[in-house]
Motif scaffolding. Structure first.
Motif, PDB file in Angstrom:
ATOM      1  N   ILE A  73      -8.959   8.544  -0.685  1.00  0.00           N
ATOM      2  CA  ILE A  73      -7.962   9.490  -0.169  1.00  0.00           C
ATOM      3  C   ILE A  73      -7.803  10.631  -1.167  1.00  0.00           C
ATOM      4  O   ILE A  73      -6.836  10.710  -1.926  1.00  0.00           O
ATOM      5  CB  ILE A  73      -6.641   8.750   0.172  1.00  0.00           C
TER       6      ILE A  73
ATOM      7  N   TYR B 298      -6.945  13.693  -1.045  1.00  0.00           N
ATOM      8  CA  TYR B 298      -5.770  14.575  -1.081  1.00  0.00           C
ATOM      9  C   TYR B 298      -4.577  13.909  -1.746  1.00  0.00           C
ATOM     10  O   TYR B 298      -3.583  14.565  -2.047  1.00  0.00           O
ATOM     11  CB  TYR B 298      -5.419  15.108   0.310  1.00  0.00           C
ATOM     12  N   ARG B 299      -4.646  12.620  -2.021  1.00  0.00           N
ATOM     13  CA  ARG B 299      -3.596  11.989  -2.836  1.00  0.00           C
ATOM     14  C   ARG B 299      -4.072  11.744  -4.271  1.00  0.00           C
ATOM     15  O   ARG B 299      -3.310  11.896  -5.215  1.00  0.00           O
ATOM     16  CB  ARG B 299      -3.183  10.644  -2.225  1.00  0.00           C
TER      17      ARG B 299
ATOM     18  N   ALA C 297       0.865  -1.193   0.000  1.00  0.00           N
ATOM     19  CA  ALA C 297       0.000   0.000   0.000  1.00  0.00           C
ATOM     20  C   ALA C 297       0.897   1.236   0.000  1.00  0.00           C
ATOM     21  O   ALA C 297       2.050   1.170  -0.436  1.00  0.00           O
ATOM     22  CB  ALA C 297      -0.928  -0.045   1.207  1.00  0.00           C
ATOM     23  N   THR C 298       0.385   2.373   0.475  1.00  0.00           N
ATOM     24  CA  THR C 298       1.200   3.600   0.481  1.00  0.00           C
ATOM     25  C   THR C 298       2.456   3.386   1.315  1.00  0.00           C
ATOM     26  O   THR C 298       3.577   3.643   0.859  1.00  0.00           O
ATOM     27  CB  THR C 298       0.399   4.767   1.100  1.00  0.00           C
ATOM     28  N   THR C 299       2.260   2.899   2.536  1.00  0.00           N
ATOM     29  CA  THR C 299       3.385   2.676   3.439  1.00  0.00           C
ATOM     30  C   THR C 299       4.329   1.623   2.872  1.00  0.00           C
ATOM     31  O   THR C 299       5.534   1.666   3.101  1.00  0.00           O
ATOM     32  CB  THR C 299       2.852   2.219   4.820  1.00  0.00           C
TER      33      THR C 299
ATOM     34  N   ILE D 141      -6.447   1.278   9.597  1.00  0.00           N
ATOM     35  CA  ILE D 141      -5.255   0.780   8.872  1.00  0.00           C
ATOM     36  C   ILE D 141      -4.205   1.855   9.108  1.00  0.00           C
ATOM     37  O   ILE D 141      -4.272   2.937   8.516  1.00  0.00           O
ATOM     38  CB  ILE D 141      -5.552   0.618   7.367  1.00  0.00           C
ATOM     39  N   LEU D 142      -3.284   1.590  10.014  1.00  0.00           N
ATOM     40  CA  LEU D 142      -2.462   2.656  10.564  1.00  0.00           C
ATOM     41  C   LEU D 142      -0.981   2.341  10.461  1.00  0.00           C
ATOM     42  O   LEU D 142      -0.479   1.421  11.119  1.00  0.00           O
ATOM     43  CB  LEU D 142      -2.815   2.870  12.043  1.00  0.00           C
ATOM     44  N   ALA D 143      -0.278   3.143   9.693  1.00  0.00           N
ATOM     45  CA  ALA D 143       1.166   2.954   9.584  1.00  0.00           C
ATOM     46  C   ALA D 143       1.844   3.132  10.941  1.00  0.00           C
ATOM     47  O   ALA D 143       2.819   2.448  11.249  1.00  0.00           O
ATOM     48  CB  ALA D 143       1.725   3.940   8.570  1.00  0.00           C
TER      49      ALA D 143
ATOM     50  N   PHE E  74       4.791  11.048  10.955  1.00  0.00           N
ATOM     51  CA  PHE E  74       4.363  11.701   9.707  1.00  0.00           C
ATOM     52  C   PHE E  74       4.949  13.114   9.596  1.00  0.00           C
ATOM     53  O   PHE E  74       4.468  13.914   8.808  1.00  0.00           O
ATOM     54  CB  PHE E  74       2.834  11.732   9.608  1.00  0.00           C
TER      55      PHE E  74
ATOM     56  N   GLY F 294      -7.938   5.438   7.869  1.00  0.00           N
ATOM     57  CA  GLY F 294      -6.518   5.397   7.494  1.00  0.00           C
ATOM     58  C   GLY F 294      -5.829   6.662   7.957  1.00  0.00           C
ATOM     59  O   GLY F 294      -4.733   6.967   7.511  1.00  0.00           O
TER      60      GLY F 294
HETATM   61  O1  LIG Z   1      -0.198   2.402   3.799  1.00  0.00           O
HETATM   62  C1  LIG Z   1      -1.301   2.904   3.806  1.00  0.00           C
HETATM   63  O2  LIG Z   1      -2.167   2.478   3.046  1.00  0.00           O
HETATM   64  C2  LIG Z   1      -1.566   4.062   4.677  1.00  0.00           C
HETATM   65  N1  LIG Z   1      -1.900   5.137   4.114  1.00  0.00           N
HETATM   66  C3  LIG Z   1      -2.186   6.365   4.749  1.00  0.00           C
HETATM   67  C4  LIG Z   1      -1.699   7.406   3.805  1.00  0.00           C
HETATM   68  O3  LIG Z   1      -1.798   7.168   2.623  1.00  0.00           O
HETATM   69  O4  LIG Z   1      -1.232   8.461   4.209  1.00  0.00           O
HETATM   70  C5  LIG Z   1      -1.653   6.420   6.132  1.00  0.00           C
HETATM   71  C6  LIG Z   1      -1.923   5.172   6.861  1.00  0.00           C
HETATM   72  O5  LIG Z   1      -1.283   5.224   8.099  1.00  0.00           O
HETATM   73  C7  LIG Z   1      -1.436   3.980   6.120  1.00  0.00           C
END
Ligand SMILES: O=C(O)C1=N[C@H](C(=O)O)C[C@H](O)C1
Length: 307
Positions: free
Chosen positions: A143, A145-146, A48-50, A211-213, A252, A194
């Motif tokens: 999401i 803002y992305r 994923a993003t992380t 879902i928390l990095a 972050f 998230g």
């Molecule tokens: O990995 C991810 O998916 C997450 N994404 C969020 C982000 O895009 O900022 C943050 C989240 O903690 C995990």
């Protein structure tokens, strides 16, 4: 087609992807998986993003899933594994779902198509086409803002009726929209936040989990917040959250996952804090702050309960 799968809930970890000298670091990956398999997490999301999924070659993403599944099996821990898959072309998404079907993922985390800013109707058609083409559950990743586009609640609730759409990872950044969705979501459709800094607030409004990095660090403390709320111990949950809520700010403070990788490296869980461009390592200033926090965490862990 069966109706919605078992509802997703709890604390899910979007695992970092360890790299060393430009390649996937399987030694560190296995160590990480063994570590988190002993923590009370409810599922893992890979790539994923992380997990820097957008920088992975397809062969690396396959290896990531297979090595993780293999390590979990070796220690006898059953944890759902979701794979991050994103893109802005519906046809390519359908093909990617077909190509990845045998890799061993239990489901997919799929972000809204980015850059092109489709209509709500286009977003619904996109996710319906993806969900029609796979047997596995899809978690929508909203999401704006992305990605540049917000999947609104009317469209989200229309998609919630699809048997293969299991829920949303909610990062819409509009508390009114999130709370409205939590109030109206049908049974079997999960809303997982998230937004690390919003975890406590989201749970109090009916989110099914997160879902928390940031939960790479202090994993049990995040679980404690949720468990206390589930038991009705709101005061205990709030004080647990107050002890924890500076952590997401630190992790972050610069683009993620560089700070988290730096922490995990210093904690000895991965062999290198390497990230792939365009991500860059943490600044010296942030590195010093993280090193200090890791030192304090280690000292706390070594202190006996009576000291
Ligand atoms: O990995 C991810 O998916 C997450 N994404 C969020 C982000 O895009 O900022 C943050 C989240 O903690 C995990």
């Amino acid at each position: 087609m069966e109706t919605n799968q078992t509802a997703l809930q709890g604390l899910w970890l979007p695992l970092v992807t360890p790299f060393r000298d430009g390649a996937l670091d399987e030694v560190s990956l296995r160590r990480l998986v063994r570590h988190f398999a002993c923590e009370p997490v409810d599922g893992l999301i890979l790539g994923a993003t992380t997990g820097e999924g957008l920088t992975l070659e397809e062969a690396e993403a396959e290896r990531l899933i297979r090595v993780t599944a293999d390590e979990l099996a070796a220690i006898g821990r059953r944890l759902p594994l979701y794979l991050g898959l994103s893109g802005s072309d519906t046809r390519k998404g359908v093909k990617a779902l077909a190509r990845t079907a045998t890799w061993g993922a239990d489901g997919y985390l799929i972000a809204c198509p980015y850059y092109t800013r489709p209509s709500q109707q286009g977003l619904v058609a996109h996710f319906e086409a993806l969900a029609d083409s796979t047997q596995r559950p899809i978690l929508i990743y909203n999401i704006p803002y992305r990605t540049g586009v917000n999947l609104g609640n009317e469209a989200m609730l229309a998609l919630a009726g699809h048997a293969n759409i299991a829920g949303v990872k909610d990062c819409c950044a509009d508390p009114a929209q999130s709370f409205d969705l939590m109030r109206r979501k049908p049974a079997g459709f999960a809303v997982l936040t998230g937004e690390d800094a919003f975890f406590y607030g989201a749970l109090t409004q009916g989110a099914d989990g997160g879902i928390l990095a940031s939960a790479h660090v202090e994993t049990r403390a995040f679980v404690e917040v949720r468990d206390r709320l589930a038991r009705g111990d709101q005061a205990g949950a709030l004080s647990a959250w107050h002890r924890l809520c500076d952590l997401p700010r630190l992790l972050f403070a610069e683009p993620s996952p560089s700070p988290i990788k730096h922490w995990l490296w210093r904690a000895g869980l991965i062999d290198s804090p390497e990230v792939r461009l365009p991500m860059t390592p943490v600044s010296d200033t942030l590195a010093a702050r993280i090193d200090q926090a890791v030192g304090a965490a280690k000292a706390g862990a070594h202190r006996s309960p009576t000291t």
